[in-house]
Write a protein that holds these residues in place. Structure first.
Motif, mmCIF file in Angstrom:
data_model
loop_
_atom_site.group_PDB
_atom_site.id
_atom_site.type_symbol
_atom_site.label_atom_id
_atom_site.label_comp_id
_atom_site.label_asym_id
_atom_site.label_seq_id
_atom_site.Cartn_x
_atom_site.Cartn_y
_atom_site.Cartn_z
ATOM 1 N N UNK A 100 15.270 8.225 -14.681
ATOM 2 C CA UNK A 100 14.867 6.827 -14.533
ATOM 3 C C UNK A 100 14.251 6.665 -13.151
ATOM 4 N N UNK A 101 13.031 6.123 -13.106
ATOM 5 C CA UNK A 101 12.328 5.909 -11.842
ATOM 6 C C UNK A 101 11.990 4.417 -11.770
ATOM 7 N N UNK A 102 12.741 3.710 -10.934
ATOM 8 C CA UNK A 102 12.613 2.255 -10.873
ATOM 9 C C UNK A 102 12.256 1.796 -9.458
ATOM 10 N N UNK A 103 11.477 0.737 -9.386
ATOM 11 C CA UNK A 103 11.122 0.119 -8.110
ATOM 12 C C UNK A 103 11.492 -1.357 -8.184
ATOM 13 N N UNK A 104 12.217 -1.843 -7.168
ATOM 14 C CA UNK A 104 12.613 -3.243 -7.109
ATOM 15 C C UNK A 104 12.188 -3.826 -5.761
ATOM 16 N N UNK A 105 11.726 -5.075 -5.790
ATOM 17 C CA UNK A 105 11.516 -5.838 -4.570
ATOM 18 C C UNK A 105 12.560 -6.938 -4.561
ATOM 19 N N UNK A 106 13.361 -6.995 -3.501
ATOM 20 C CA UNK A 106 14.503 -7.908 -3.483
ATOM 21 C C UNK A 106 14.501 -8.772 -2.229
#
Length: 462
Positions: A384-390
């Motif tokens: 799983x390759x995920x990118x989040x902006x928080x």
């Protein structure tokens, strides 16, 4: 016996229309030292510019300059493109994909799954035959992605890919899931109905579903194009000025958009000046297409951190533009640019994929007071390759102690912190640049006639 004579019809005559309107493509690596030229000429029709820009964008290519003309029934475009490293395009598979996709003889072929995929990479198109695609729109709030993923985990669905955009307190999300029991799309109608019912409750506020929408997509879905359509239909460009996330933006970092009528053929001149970034051209062309405007002439120029785009446009129905129409163009273009803005701290997650992973990660974000402003979830093989902006729940900068606590629970190597770049204010160009297209309009016929006489064809010059 009576003899009859029939007029002679050349067999080639029946296909002359197709041969004339068949796009001709040239990929030229010799003309400039710093960019590859992609030239396309074709019969003009509404939406063709977006199709060409979409192909280039899906290959992670950046357009540094562009010249577009579409008077009459003919369309021509010249793109200066570079790859993600800022270099010219030398990969033969990428070049062949551009030629084959843009030079197809039948427009139906353009929509086929085979031509929408470049060998060895995904180009933004997901096949519904392999997944169940869920489209969600509604009011944004902290913890919403966690609640959505929790429902999918409860229904034994594995999230293979997802993209989430937020803007003006609205959210749009496209999620691709498979059935956890068989690894394929969810086919059980009762289960699909239950998923829709539960997600509709989540997307509503205090049990009220008005202003939210939950649907299953059909056919081939281009995720980013669909997100633009969903947010435009949701009218995210209206209101929202009091949003805490918008208040964190300096006024100078916002796009500067001007709209003015011209005396030349009823064109409307749209000038966009903003900070340059990948896929900016795709986003602005999506907005113009969704508003049913036709681009007749355009010039795009990117220097350093800044981009200047100028369009000469008319509405498809030919109606004149009033003050409200000008305001709507500015609002819609600004919204299209900001939807993809990367507000907040960038977190990258890479670990073994499993059912419920997204739910567990986003639950930790919610429990620690983090709000997801944008997300890109994907799988590569069994990873799983995920990118989040928080941000925090108020839209402000995140306390790094909170992030480190989350990293300790997930694993320091599983979740990495990538600082979001600080936006630079776009530099105002001299007043003369707003009239950059005036000369192009006067010389476009001569310029493009010269290109046509060069004998364009689907070819490559390396």
């Amino acid at each position: 016996m009576e003899t009859r004579s029939w007029p002679y019809f050349d067999p080639e005559y029946e296909t002359i229309g197709m041969r004339i309107s068949t796009p001709r493509v040239v990929v030229d690596n010799d003309a400039y030292e710093d960019a590859t030229l992609v030239k396309v000429d074709s019969g003009s029709r509404h939406g063709i510019l977006l199709e060409i820009v979409q192909v280039v964008t899906d290959l992670d290519l950046t357009v540094t300059k562009a010249y577009i003309s579409s008077d009459g029934k003919w369309f021509m475009v010249v793109f200066h493109v570079v790859d993600s490293e800022g270099c010219k395009i030398h990969d033969k598979e990428t070049i062949n994909h551009i030629i084959q996709t843009l030079g197809v003889k039948k427009r139906k072929e353009f929509q086929s799954a085979d031509l929408q995929r470049c060998p060895g990479r995904s180009v933004g198109v997901e096949s519904i035959a392999d997944h169940t695609a869920i489209e969600l729109t509604g009011t944004d709030r902290p913890g919403l992605l966690s609640e959505v993923s929790a429902v999918l985990t409860q229904m034994q669905c594995n999230v293979n890919a997802a993209e989430v955009w937020t803007h003006n307190s609205r959210v749009a999300c496209v999620v691709y899931v498979t059935d956890g029991q068989n690894g394929g799309p969810v086919k059980d109608k009762e289960k699909l109905g239950c998923i829709k019912e539960l997600l509709s409750d989540v997307m509503g506020i205090d049990g009220e579903r008005r202003g939210s929408k939950t649907d299953f997509a059909e056919g081939i879905t281009h995720t980013e194009r669909r997100l633009h359509q969903m947010m435009f239909a949701d009218r995210d460009y209206e209101g929202g000025e009091s949003s805490p996330r918008l208040s964190t933006l300096d006024d100078k970092s916002r796009p500067h958009i001007s709209v003015q009528k011209t005396n030349d053929r009823g064109y409307v001149l749209v000038n966009v000046q903003c900070r340059d970034r990948p896929k900016l051209l795709f986003d602005t062309v999506c907005a113009l297409t969704d508003m049913q405007f036709v681009v007749f002439h355009a010039t795009i120029h990117c220097t350093g951190f800044d981009a200047v785009q100028e369009y000469y446009i008319r509405h498809v129905d030919g109606c004149p533009l009033d003050a409200e129409g000008e305001r709507r163009i500015r609002k819609c273009l600004e919204a299209a640019i900001k939807r993809r803005s990367s507000e907040g701290l960038r977190l990258e997650l890479c670990t073994s994929d499993r059912v419920g992973l997204l739910s567990d990660v986003t639950r930790l974000f919610r429990e620690n007071g983090l709000s997801v402003t944008r997300a890109d979830v994907s799988t590569q093989g069994d990873k799983a390759v995920n990118v989040f902006y928080v941000t925090d729940a108020s839209g402000n900068a995140v306390d790094m102690k909170v992030v480190e606590a989350i990293r300790s629970e997930l694993g320091q190597t599983v979740l990495e912190v990538k600082e979001a770049s600080t936006p630079r204010s776009p530099q105002r160009e001299p007043e003369g640049t707003t009239k950059l297209l005036t000369g192009l309009l006067k010389s476009s016929e001569r310029f493009f006639y010269g290109l046509t006489n060069l004998g364009w064809r689907s070819t490559v010059i390396v």
